[in-house]
Enzyme design. Structure first.
Site, PDB file in Angstrom:
ATOM      1  CE  LYS A 271       0.977   1.335   4.400  1.00 56.25           C
ATOM      2  NZ  LYS A 271       1.823   2.464   4.719  1.00 56.25           N
TER       3      LYS A 271
ATOM      4  CG  ASP B 112      -0.237  -0.085   8.444  1.00 54.56           C
ATOM      5  OD1 ASP B 112      -0.942   0.835   8.864  1.00 54.56           O
ATOM      6  OD2 ASP B 112       0.917   0.068   7.995  1.00 54.56           O
TER       7      ASP B 112
HETATM    8  O1  C5P Z   1       0.615  -1.491  15.140  1.00 54.20           O
HETATM    9  P1  C5P Z   1       2.005  -1.659  14.662  1.00 54.20           P
HETATM   10  O2  C5P Z   1       2.693  -2.836  15.302  1.00 54.20           O
HETATM   11  O3  C5P Z   1       2.140  -1.686  13.185  1.00 54.20           O
HETATM   12  O4  C5P Z   1       2.785  -0.365  15.135  1.00 54.20           O
HETATM   13  C1  C5P Z   1       4.190  -0.311  15.194  1.00 54.20           C
HETATM   14  C2  C5P Z   1       4.587   0.842  16.101  1.00 54.20           C
HETATM   15  O5  C5P Z   1       4.300   2.094  15.478  1.00 54.20           O
HETATM   16  C3  C5P Z   1       3.855   0.889  17.426  1.00 54.20           C
HETATM   17  O6  C5P Z   1       4.490   0.080  18.384  1.00 54.20           O
HETATM   18  C4  C5P Z   1       3.928   2.358  17.772  1.00 54.20           C
HETATM   19  O7  C5P Z   1       5.215   2.655  18.294  1.00 54.20           O
HETATM   20  C5  C5P Z   1       3.830   3.033  16.424  1.00 54.20           C
HETATM   21  N1  C5P Z   1       2.435   3.397  16.088  1.00 54.20           N
HETATM   22  C6  C5P Z   1       1.834   4.454  16.730  1.00 54.20           C
HETATM   23  N2  C5P Z   1       0.546   4.783  16.427  1.00 54.20           N
HETATM   24  C7  C5P Z   1      -0.139   4.091  15.484  1.00 54.20           C
HETATM   25  C8  C5P Z   1       0.455   3.019  14.810  1.00 54.20           C
HETATM   26  C9  C5P Z   1       1.750   2.694  15.130  1.00 54.20           C
HETATM   27  O8  C5P Z   1       2.426   5.118  17.589  1.00 54.20           O
HETATM   28  N3  C5P Z   1      -1.379   4.447  15.206  1.00 54.20           N
END
Ligand code: C5P
Length: 314
Positions: A16, A143
């Site tokens: 994406k 995501d």
């Molecule tokens: O959810 P995901 O594991 O993809 O997110 C990776 C990191 O990115 C999270 O641990 C966080 O530090 C940051 N993040 C965030 N806010 C979001 C998505 C991700 O702070 N909405």
């Protein structure tokens, strides 16, 4: 009773780009509250799933640099689906053909995890609906629900709350540029954003909802038209670009091109992209940049927009 098993299936897992990534504020859970427009493109990984005689879950990959352990979202997705099924004897041999660059801001790992949910749901005959799978996906990564659904979506909350947009005009094309030697850590990018921009974050649900409504009211609700391209925005770009020469190089080259509708970084980078009115002008732009991309050691891909997310191959 164990559900019926099929032999082998293959699944396409598209990347994406973020046409819009707006950081609204901080949530009570410590994540960032986001307002995004995400768009699937046809640069895709391919996964195959085969049943095994034992309860083993194994992952192999044609890219030796990828971690195949418990930190891989494919393994985590498989374990989650198996534990929710109640059938602890379910196993699978999974093979991943990696085409989406790793740590690139293109959701390659999330799309692979989403493909594991969709593929194993079918392989193991579990019968979960797409919305069940999106709920499981939200437990694994912000995501990931988008990657299950795909196409063009407004994404709110951590990124997991989806509001579908009308299908895009499929003739639009994207020229992606990435330095293969560089990857960006998403937690680092969000930490830096909070450090540098936190004092300007919005506070509270009412303020968040007002911004969501602004995004809903923008031209996104119309099919994207070349004559009136949407403005691209990525709030992480403002903090990642000054720290990342590979992003500066990619944006500099893309900005010199004629015929681009807009240029931006995707996700937390370092991939950057330019939007074009059609695949022909996108391919011409890639050819124009060929020598400069090679001189700077940058990779590029001409991609079409996709109207869907992970799909089981026919
Ligand atoms: O959810 P995901 O594991 O993809 O997110 C990776 C990191 O990115 C999270 O641990 C966080 O530090 C940051 N993040 C965030 N806010 C979001 C998505 C991700 O702070 N909405």
């Amino acid at each position: 009773m164990r559900p019926p098993l099929m032999g082998t299936i293959t699944v396409t897992a598209p990347a994406k780009v973020n046409l819009h990534l707006e950081v609204l504020g901080i949530r009570p859970d410590g994540f960032h509250e986001l307002a995004m427009v995400m768009q699937s493109i046809d640069l895709a990984d391919r996964l195959s799933f085969q049943t095994t005689a034992d309860a083993a879950l194994t992952l192999s990959c044609d890219d030796p640099s990828l971690s195949l352990g418990e930190d891989n979202l494919v393994i985590r997705a498989a374990q989650l689906l198996r534990s929710r099924s109640g059938f602890s004897e379910l196993g699978a041999a999974i093979h991943l053909e990696k085409r989406i660059p790793i740590g690139a801001g293109l959701a390659g790992g999330s799309s692979d995890g989403a493909a594991a949910l969709v593929g194993l749901n079918t392989l193991w005959g579990l019968g979960h609906s797409r919305s069940d799978l999106e709920r499981f996906a939200a437990e694994l990564g912000s995501d990931m629900p988008f990657c299950v659904a795909g196409g063009s979506q407004l994404c709110f909350g951590r990124g997991e709350l989806l509001e579908p947009l009308p299908a895009v005009q499929e003739f639009l094309a994207v020229l992606l540029v990435k330095d293969p030697r560089v990857s960006v850590s998403t937690p680092w990018a969000y930490r830096l954003c909070r450090e540098l921009q936190g004092d300007r974050y919005l506070q509270g649900e009412d303020a968040f909802e007002q911004r969501r409504q602004v995004l809903r009211d923008m031209a996104w609700t119309q099919p994207i038209r070349a004559a009136e391209p949407p403005p691209l925005r990525n709030d992480l770009q403002a903090v990642v670009e000054p720290e990342t020469p590979a992003v500066q190089a990619a944006l500099r080259l893309l900005s010199t091109l004629e015929g681009t509708l807009a240029v931006a970084m995707s996700g937390s980078g370092p991939s950057c992209f330019a939007l074009f009115a059609d695949p022909t002008s996108c391919a011409a732009a890639q050819a124009t940049l060929e020598q400069q991309l090679a001189a700077e050691g940058l990779q590029s891909w001409c991609c079409n927009l996709r109207p869907d997310g992970v799909r089981i191959d026919a």
